[in-house]
Enzyme design. Sequence first.
Site, PDB file in Angstrom:
ATOM      1  CB  CYS A 161      -0.927   0.083   1.097  1.00 47.39           C
ATOM      2  SG  CYS A 161      -1.759  -1.470   1.496  1.00 47.39           S
ATOM      3  CG  HIS A 293      -2.859   4.117   5.097  1.00 47.98           C
ATOM      4  ND1 HIS A 293      -2.449   3.940   3.887  1.00 47.98           N
ATOM      5  CD2 HIS A 293      -3.015   2.945   5.581  1.00 47.98           C
ATOM      6  CE1 HIS A 293      -2.638   2.691   3.361  1.00 47.98           C
ATOM      7  NE2 HIS A 293      -2.652   1.803   4.603  1.00 47.98           N
ATOM      8  CD  GLU A 304      -3.226   7.466   9.130  1.00 49.59           C
ATOM      9  OE1 GLU A 304      -4.083   6.533   8.950  1.00 49.59           O
ATOM     10  OE2 GLU A 304      -2.848   8.012   8.210  1.00 49.59           O
ATOM     11  CE  LYS A 325      -6.289   3.707   1.861  1.00 50.72           C
ATOM     12  NZ  LYS A 325      -5.763   4.671   2.311  1.00 50.72           N
ATOM     13  CG  HIS A 330      -6.553   0.261   1.069  1.00 49.60           C
ATOM     14  ND1 HIS A 330      -5.693   0.873   0.143  1.00 49.60           N
ATOM     15  CD2 HIS A 330      -5.970  -0.295   1.939  1.00 49.60           C
ATOM     16  CE1 HIS A 330      -4.569   0.607   0.686  1.00 49.60           C
ATOM     17  NE2 HIS A 330      -4.639   0.144   1.795  1.00 49.60           N
ATOM     18  CG  PHE A 389      -0.116  -5.755   4.898  1.00 53.94           C
ATOM     19  CD1 PHE A 389      -0.431  -5.320   6.439  1.00 53.94           C
ATOM     20  CD2 PHE A 389      -0.993  -6.467   4.283  1.00 53.94           C
ATOM     21  CE1 PHE A 389      -1.740  -5.494   6.708  1.00 53.94           C
ATOM     22  CE2 PHE A 389      -2.060  -7.018   4.922  1.00 53.94           C
ATOM     23  CZ  PHE A 389      -2.825  -6.330   6.132  1.00 53.94           C
TER      24      PHE A 389
END
Lengths: 403, 93
Positions: A161, A293, A304, A325, A330, A389
């Site tokens: 991502c 994010h 976050e 998102k 996403h 990730f």
Amino acid sequence: MNRVVVTGVGAVSSAGIGADLIWQACLGGISGVKEFDFQNIVAQKVKNVAPIAPDVLAAVANPREERFQDLIAQMARMAAREAVAQAGLGPDDFGSKCGVIIGSGFGGARTLDVNYLKFAHDNSARYDPMAIPKIMNNASTSWVAMEFGATGPAICISTACASGAQSIGLAMQLLRAGTIERCLTGGAEATLVDGTYRAWETMRVMTPDLCRPFSKDRNGMVLGEGAGVLVLETLESAQARGAEILAEMIGYGTTCDAGDLLRPAPEGAAGAMSQALADAGIAPDEIGYVNAHGTGTVANDINEIEALRRVFGAELDDISVSSTKPIHGHTLGAAGALEMIVTIAALRAQMAPPTINFNEIDPLVNIDPVSGAARPLNTRACLSNSLAFGGINASLIVAKADF
Amino acid sequence: MKDDMDSESKLSQELLALVAREGMVEPENLVMEAKLADLDIISADFIMILMAIEEEYGAYIPVDNELADLETVGDLLAVATKKIIEHQQEKPA
């Protein structure tokens, strides 16, 4: 060191073909999320996704193109064409001084899925002889380079991502150093196919209902797909061409948690944001909007916002924070690019798009994001986060063009 | 009422076995008060446990706040039992 500016943007998303469409969707809080049935998934648990709009599928329905390109490369090319047209680049503006850096987490997921299924059912069936060059992660970068004759550095960053944000960040660094004069950069992803989708479902990070970033009742993310491409140039090159400058890219920071593969750590995300601020040479209170994010998973949002608190302190409460998102999904490797395009539009319109579906402040997260409707901004600079990730964090800061 | 109690207790026993198997934990260490972290049940083990619950009971359990707050084996069993019963009530066999 060269200053770096944005002269064109292009986007393909659940809102359709066009950067203005994804911005209008974000501004109005109009979600592209819908129920979608994957034919080969038995007992599909998670129904809601943000698939690319029907006009995208119509535009890519070209047997000749499909022989050589997966949907992901087709979308990257569409986004690049829009960005190049807006920037007003002509045939002489490419060559060795133009790079292409388009990231992707998965590459040609559709081609992989179709061929593996075919192979499993009947291994005497004809396997697609173009499967490898359609699946390879760098296909989008290479097809965009070929389309425009960009013979400078062609790179594909694949960091899940963070792919899109790190691509833009690397382009900034090459432009500042003077390695290139302009760059087509961003990210692309097309993973809404049965096999890949089922793999996401089994990870249990997707919501079975609605994506609600930062909300106390959030329970996961919603997947999308698309492509975002920006034309970045040195200020000198843009001014020499007399191009309209949309914004200036002023800060980039990237870090790795080097901890757990999946569970994020606030030190890493805070480090990326602090680096981006130092790189931009601005104070935290000069940021007026953060496009987070904000996946809507329990772990991301706690992490976050904790990272944001460490960097911005009590001033975070005066900054507009939202996640778009739930509107476009996403989009993984495209997320950093599409969300930077949304962030640039927010900066130019001085409007922060809302976090739709938000219900209630979560004491564990402790943030009251922009929700319900868009909120006016009065700021010179905005920040966008991508946290992947693999523990990879990337933050980009964009500022108003003041030339 | 007694039947409900019996079936919940049976479910609880089944879930303990499932957690031991999927979490790669010795069954004798799997007592209700044991902390998941002390048993070395980490993020990947958790996903395996939830996957097995989906396979055996059909209940899809996303990772939400209820799950994030879990500390002990007893906490995990309580949430899993609740979600499985909710799923069974939504979709009677």
